[in-house]
Structures are given as structure tokens and as C-alpha cells.
Write an enzyme that holds these catalytic residues in place. Structure first.
Site, short mmCIF file in Angstrom:
data_model
loop_
_atom_site.label_atom_id
_atom_site.label_comp_id
_atom_site.label_asym_id
_atom_site.label_seq_id
_atom_site.Cartn_x
_atom_site.Cartn_y
_atom_site.Cartn_z
N GLU A 144 45.33 41.04 36.47
CA GLU A 144 43.87 40.98 36.57
C GLU A 144 43.36 39.54 36.50
O GLU A 144 42.36 39.20 37.13
CB GLU A 144 43.22 41.82 35.47
CG GLU A 144 43.49 43.32 35.58
CD GLU A 144 43.14 43.94 36.93
OE1 GLU A 144 42.17 43.48 37.57
OE2 GLU A 144 43.85 44.87 37.36
N HIS A 189 43.22 38.24 39.91
CA HIS A 189 41.97 38.63 40.58
C HIS A 189 40.79 37.78 40.07
O HIS A 189 39.96 37.31 40.84
CB HIS A 189 41.64 40.11 40.28
CG HIS A 189 42.46 41.10 41.06
ND1 HIS A 189 42.52 41.10 42.43
CD2 HIS A 189 43.23 42.15 40.66
CE1 HIS A 189 43.30 42.11 42.85
NE2 HIS A 189 43.75 42.75 41.78
#
Lengths: 499, 499
Positions: A262, A265
């Protein structure tokens, strides 16, 4: 100066603000909302979405787009905004409102049916809903329009600029190389190291996640890191990028690699140019490109030997009893342990993309009218045995495992593998350009890599479609080669063999 | 069945949803948002507010209201929704957009000037902005219209149904009785018990806050409790009521009484009938009525001798070292320790309302054109010495301490004292109706009291204006008597004297 642009800008800013509110509602729903607030939230989200849709499809937007299509006074960013907005506008106006409503309703029903079907491990509960939903999605694709084939229209929603023909070629190259390679690697795999399952205090895992995210460059003043059952990253707006991780008392590696993924991202979102963010071209150009960043940090960086060597002592400090005796070699092997698993989300780097290609081929066959929804379970089981080498025990561990189709996200699966292939290619290019990345990772240093990604990828936002951006970065069209070479090198090293 | 109602309902539901999004944006801004998200958030909130304003002032709403004013087929709830919506609609359309914009802009500037002025302790930095802002608020009051006097229009925003004449009479009764009483109590006060300042682990305080909120009836499945620098309660929608508390390592009582106060607000919100929530009459009828619930739980319950007796052993369990030697008598005295302080938000139950009455009188004088903004500092200092008995050292500890005026919240201050007076009257009535509340509080039991509040107050939402609801509950108009008697009884007991 363009007058049409000046007229359009307030609408773009309004769309940006409405979208920011919608994103906050969604983030909160997944990360913060108390259970009894679900009904209220569903209404609020539907209303905000309807308002955004009405703003986007306002005839004034269409008129401004007409004028701006021929406006030579626009700068490059403005041209990109116009291009992306036109795309969003046309996708939004071409689908009749009745069809939009029908898909929304059918999706709600299909999702309910999926939860029931999965619990009962019985595809027949989902089948009628899913048949209708695939039909509606075909109608949607036809309403939006396509040139070569219908699936292009679905793909275009997540991977604008990519075509079915290209993806199919890339995936054929991939699975041709991957299947024998995976077999060889899986044959060599030994028992998984025991530290993969233990008892790891969850508060300590959370502290580790915070440290790791910051260490990799996540700016906590411009975002948050929380926990949720399914980790995700959501940009709320410029200066506010939120990611979540999850913790499992029994599996330390889950939270560690979720947060690295994550953070990949989130670093991308935090690297988009602030002056573009919220405007049409101020976003990532495709889900595959987004996934390239999360995969690159999770795998090329996070599962590399130098980085696992860097990581282990930090983990030992926090969990001296659980990890004290683990050697760097064991840890690296444990982090990269491959297995033939039935479930995609538990799959390792070696087999993961076989799961994805399988799904892509099945949904593609349905959109080509070569496969009936009713025949999905059999087709699934046969393909699993042939590609991953295992046979689902039942529908729940087979065709019913993913929610994607039941929520209408057909065309989504390929983005995972596109991301994987981009990631390997980008990392190889970065290492060529920069040199010595291994030495830096061994010291836990990732600043130069992040800089390279910022310069070559993040700062471009959606000024180019993803495949063009990838070609620009790599100097050639992306393919499966770098990923296959990466796996070969990694597992030759781990198992001391020549692959 | 009313056709006009059926036409209106979708708009009401849309307004409910937009408002829910706006509330979430505001809650998140105060409780969750990372610092760099501030700019994005300000834009998003302004856009959502503009959308809500446009929906509310749509001519179709005005037409539906016209029709519905004479519609005999409406039930009581529908009539109340129409009454409240008409009020909101008229307040919204009567103020010209240029004035709305001017106030918004001036408020932003005045708030900036206030933060600078307070830091420099120099009122002259704020004075020009505040003069303009008071003028704009006068224009706004005149645009909305008023009958007896201009301040009614300001009051009406926070206390619909109350008039300046009534409030002034109530406050005159209050300060007439309170000043001699406060002098007597303050003369009797001894040194504050030392446990009021200590070193209290903040995580333990948070656990205590969660326990206390749940113990008093806060439903955590229908809300959240977080921390923020300024505690507040925000209803996001039906089934989702959020409160915050704050913790201060040095002062355990701050977090304990903040959470009891906010839980009072939250219990009110959670007690509103679900089928009304989000519609015009599905909210609390006034800020004073809201504050009556927070004050009642904080003071009449939380600072009562039986409840402090119940509370202390629980606190000792968590902080055995810090509180082990504190007696119930000391604790009760410490919780109710009165002091002449310069700062309203640090003031105790005895002097707090003297601070409020002072502010009410000053702002009332300005709206009556009897006082100039430039003369506020002197008027403030003079009134502080006369009523609370202390002289501000400088502007920062005097006229600049509160942000309310600089954010345009004129007419807001009285709601604090209205809440205090309502609280004492309601609690007395509940105790008359139910009997034996003291014995229950000593055992930490508050279910019957909460039930009484649910039945008599919460369940009525905004079906009646606040003063009517208060009269209905009490059987007489609310006044200052119950509060004065409450203080007299409490401090006669604490200091063993006859007041």
C-alpha cells in the site's frame, strides 16, 4: 488564454471537490464507520455520486469540450485535462440512465447472492444474477462502443489505452514462460520456515507498519495509515493520501507486505504534481500502472535479498522471542516461499499471475460469447488444474472466491498482472539507470529509487496513457520478459539451482 | 396523502445526504485529517455547502412549501418538517448572495486576525476586522428581519423560538442570584486538592473515557469516540454519532469531564427517532437544549456526590499510585473546586455563567448600537472585575480569549447558559418524577434517568421549538431558580455551611 477553458475550470474544480467528498465517504466507510451507520452511508454515497454524474454530463461540459477540442492556445496539461475529461464525459453520456440504474440494482443483488453462494459454496445461487449482470455489462460495453472487440470497452475503464489484443499477447507470452518455470520452482520448494506462523502482538505490528511506511518515504503529514480488514489506498485530495494495512496475530508477514504494497500505491499518489491533483489528468493513468508501483515496492524491493537482510534485524528488535533464531537465509526463503494454492489472494509471486490469467481468459471468453456463465465452475476447475496444478475442492475455493464479477468489475483482473509486468520492467530499468540499487537496499536506503520513480512515472500523472508512459520509460513496449527473468534469477539464487 | 409532500420528499432526502457528507468532512477535518490536507478540505467543504444551499433555495422548494402550508392531510411529523424547512428556507433566501460571500470572506480574515491578535495579545490587530464583521452581521440580521429587536434574529439561528426579552430576563434573574452566591462559595473555598494536577498516562485515560461513555449508555456500534484538541460531538446520520474527547497528561479530570459532557450530547443524538433523523425536524431543537443534556450529565450527574463516590474506586483501579490516598470527600471537593479565573473554558460551575452573561451583554449592546467594537476591551475588563471579581492581565486573557466573534458566531454565547439552566430544571423534574436518583447514581446506575430523558426530551427531536418543549417537560417556563438552588444545596453540603 482560452475562454472556453476559463468557463470550464470552475466545473472541473467542483468535480474535484465532489469527488474528494465521495472518496472520504468511501474511505471512512471502510476504515472508520460504525456498523449501524451503513444505511445512512449508502444513501449519502449514492446522492453524492448522482450529483457528480449530473455535473459531469451537463450539456455545458459537452459544449466546452467541443470548443476546446480545436483550441490551439491550451498548454500540454490543459490538453491532457481536456482529453481525459472528454473520455470520462463520453463514457458517462453514452450509457442510458436506465442501463446505469439496472446495473447498479443488479450489482447490489448479485453481491448479496455472492455472499450467500460463497457461504453455501454453491454457484447455482449466484448463477442467475451473474448471467444477467454479464448481459448488462455486454450492453454497457456496446453502448459505450468499441472497435476491435467488446472486451476493449471493459478494459478501457481500468486500462485506458490498452487493447485486448495487446494484453492477450502479453499474457500468452507470460503464461508460456511462467508455467514451466513455476513447476520447476515449486518442485524445488521445501517446507515453509516455521516463523511464518506465530503469535505476533498486533500493536507492535502496527508500530512496525508505521515505521516501515515512513522509512520508505510515506509522508504522514500528507496522509494517514490506519487498519481495515482489506488494505487499500485512497487519495482524498492534494496533501491527503490515506492507506490502510491489516494485522493478523498469527502472520507477521501479512501486515509487513500489506503495508509495503500500500505504501507503493501511496507514494505514487503523493508523488503526483499538486497543481494537477483533482483535475482530470491529475491522477494515475491506469490501475495497472498503479499496481506497478505497489508490486515494485512489495516484491522487487521488499522481497529482495538485500532488503530482507535489512529488514530482519529491525523485526528481531520488536519480536526477539519469535524471530531471534531466524537466519537471514531462512527469512528470505520464508518471505518468498512458493506454494500451489487455490486462493488467489494467498498466492505467492510465482503462481499469482497464473490465477489472474485464468480469470482474464474466462471473462474474455464470456464477452466473446464463447462461454456461458453456467459453465464457469467447470471451466474454472479445469483451468486451475491445468495452470496452477491444483483442483478446487468446491465452488467456495474455486469460482466463488473473488467478489469482482458480482460487483460488476469485469475487465479488472488483468490490471493485477499488467502491474506485475510493469513493475519488473521498471525496476530493471531503474537499476540500469542508477546502478548499485542492491547495495542501497541492503542498507535500507530507497531514496534514489523513489526519486527515479517520481521523475519517470509519478510526476507524469495522466498526461500520457499508461502504455505510452511505459514505452517512454522503458524505451520499448512492456512485455513479460523482465518479470520472467526476475523470477528466474531470484529462485535460482534461493534454491541454488539454474532455472 | 399529499402530492406536494411526495414531490418534496426526494429533495429532503437529498439535503439529508448532502448534509451527512458535509458533517463527515467537518468531523474528519477536526479528528482525522492530516495537516497538509487542509487546503483540499476547505475547497471540498465550500463546494458541498454551496450545493446544499442551491438545493435548499431551489424555487421548487419554495413552491412546495407554499402548497404545504395549507395542506391539512399532513401528520404531525410532516407538519414539523414543513415548519422547520420553511424557517431554513427563508433564512437562506432572505440574505443576498453578495452578503453571504462578504461574511464568509470577512470571517476568514477575522479568524486569521484573531489568531495573530491573541498571540500578540493586542486587540487593535483584530479591531478593524471585527468592526466590519459586526456591521455585516447587523446587515444580515436586518435582511432576515426581526420584530422586537435585531438581536432576536441572531438568537434565532441557535435558539429558535427564544427572544432577547426572555433571555435577558432569565439572565438578569440568574446574575442577581448568582453573584452573591458565588462570592459566598468562593470565600469558603480552600486550596484545591493536589490530585487535580498529576501525571496520568494518556492511553489509560482513553480507556477510561471509552469505559465511561459506554457505561453511561453511548452505543459504540452506532458511533465513535476519538480524540481531538477541542472535544465535540457530530452526528453524521442515523446510526452514526461521533464524539471526541481530549487528554492532558497533567489533568485527569479534564478528559473525564470532557467525555461525560460529550456523551451527554451523543446520547441526545442517539436518542432522536431514527425515522426523523436527517429530515428537517429530526434534529435537536436548539443549541441550548443540546447543551442541557451535556451539562446535565457532566454536572448534575457527573459532579454529584453519589456519582463521584461511584467513580473514584474505578479511577483508583487505573491510577492506584496517583489516587490511592484520595478520599471520597477530597475527590468530590476536587471535582467541584471553584475559582475566580480569567478564562471561561477553565471556569467551574459556580463562575462559568458569569462569564457567559458578560459576553451576552456586550454583544447585545453592540447590536443595540450602544457599544462600539473599539470599546470592547475596556468594557470587558470592567465587567470581569465587577462580576467574576478578577481583572484580565492583558487582551489575550480578556477580550481575545474566545474565537466565537471572529468566526461570526454572534448570538451563540447565551446557548451555554440556557443549557445550564435547562439542565438543572430538567434534573430536578426527573428526580421528582422518578425518585431515588441519588441512590442509583451511588451505584453508577443511570438507566432510569436516561429513559426519562429519552421519553421526555430526546424522542421529541424538533417537533416543538426548544422553549415549548422545556415548558412541556417542566410544566412551567424555565428560569434560573432550579440552577441557583442546585448550587446552593451542593456547596452547602461540600463546605458544611448554610448558603
Amino acid at each position: 488564454v482560452s475562454k472556453a477553458w476559463d468557463r470550464l475550470l470552475p466545473t472541473l474544480e467542483e468535480l474535484r471537490d465532489i469527488s474528494s467528498a465521495a472518496r472520504l465517504l468511501a474511505w471512512d466507510q471502510a476504515a472508520m464507520m460504525p456498523p449501524k451507520g451503513a444505511g445512512t452511508r449508502a444513501h449519502a454515497m449514492a446522492t453524492i455520486e448522482a450529483i457528480a454524474h449530473a455535473r459531469l454530463t451537463d450539456p455545458n461540459v459537452g459544449e466546452a469540450l467541443e470548443e476546446l477540442a480545436e483550441d490551439q492556445s491550451l498548454d500540454d496539461a490543459q490538453k491532457a485535462h481536456v482529453r481525459v475529461l472528454r473520455r470520462d464525459f463520453e463514457r458517462a453520456i453514452k450509457v442510458p440512465p436506465e442501463l446505469v440504474r439496472a446495473i447498479a440494482e443488479r450489482t447490489a443483488h448479485a453481491y448479496q447472492a455472492w455472499t450467500k453462494a460463497r457461504a453455501a459454496s454453491d454457484f447455482s445461487i449466484l448463477e442467475p444474477e451473474l448471467t444477467t449482470l454479464f448481459d448488462l455489462k455486454k450492453q454497457e460495453a456496446d453502448a459505450i462502443g468499441w472497435e476491435e472487440e467488446r472486451y476493449d470497452s471493459l478494459l478501457d475503464q481500468y486500462e485506458p489505452g490498452s487493447t485486448t489484443v495487446e494484453i492477450e499477447a502479453m499474457f500468452t507470452e507470460l503464461s508460456g514462460g511462467l508455467r514451466p518455470l513455476a513447476d520447476a520452482i515449486l518442485d524445488a520448494a521445501r517446507e515453509p520456515p516455521s516463523f511464518r506462523h506465530g503469535d505476533y502482538d498486533e500493536d507492535k505490528q502496527k508500530s512496525l507498519c508505521n515505521w516501515l511506511a515512513s522509512h520508505l518515504g510515506f509522508d504522514a503529514d500528507g496522509g494517514r495509515l490506519d487498519t481495515s480488514p482489506h488494505p487499500f489506498t485512497m487519495p482524498i485530495g492534494d496533501g491527503d493520501v490515506r492507506q490502510t494495512t491489516f494485522t493478523d496475530r498469527k502472520a507477521l508477514l501479512s501486515s509487513i507486505y500489506a503495508v509495503i504494497h500500500e505504501t507503493g500505491h501511496a507514494l505514487y499518489e503523493q508523488g503526483l504534481p499538486g497543481e494537477l491533483v483533482g483535475l482530470p489528468a491529475g491522477r494515475v493513468p491506469s490501475l495497472g500502472m498503479h499496481e506497478s508501483q505497489s508490486r515494485l515496492w512489495e516484491n522487487q524491493v521488499g522481497r529482495s535479498r538485500p532488503f530482507t537482510n535489512f529488514l530482519l534485524p529491525h523485526l528481531k528488535e520488536v519480536f526477539p522471542e519469535e524471530l531471534g533464531m531466524v537466519t537471514p537465509e531462512e527469512f528470505h526463503r520464508g518471505v518468498n516461499h512458493p506454494e500451489r494454492t487455490l486462493i488467489r489472494i494467498y498466492a505467492d509471486e510465482v503462481t499469482y499471475n497464473l490465477h489472474v490469467v485464468l480469470r482474464f481468459r474466462l471473462e474474455l471468453a464470456i464477452f466473446r460469447d464463447e462461454l456461458e456463465v453456467a459453465d464457469l465452475p467447470d471451466a474454472w476447475d479445469e483451468a486451475m488444474l491445468r495452470t496452477v496444478g491444483v483442483q478446487p475442492e468446491d465452488d467456495a475455493s474455486g469460482v466463488l472466491q473473488d467478489m469482482h464479477w458480482s460487483i460488476g468489475a469485469m475487465g479488472y483482473f488483468p490490471t493485477y498482472t499488467i502491474g506485475t509486468l510493469y513493475a519488473a520492467a521498471f525496476y530493471r530499468k531503474a537499476d540500469e539507470d542508477l546502478g548499485g540499487l542492491d547495495d542501497e537496499l541492503r542498507a535500507g536506503k530507497t531514496e534514489r529509487l523513489l526519486d527515479w520513480l517520481r521523475t519517470n512515472i509519478h510526476s507524469h500523472a495522466y498526461l500520457l496513457p499508461a502504455p505510452e508512459l511505459a514505452r517512454k520509460v522503458l524505451g520499448e513496449p512492456p512485455g513479460a520478459g523482465p518479470f520472467l527473468e526476475y523470477l528466474r534469477a531470484k529462485y535460482s539464487d534461493i534454491y541454488g539451482m539454474s532455472l
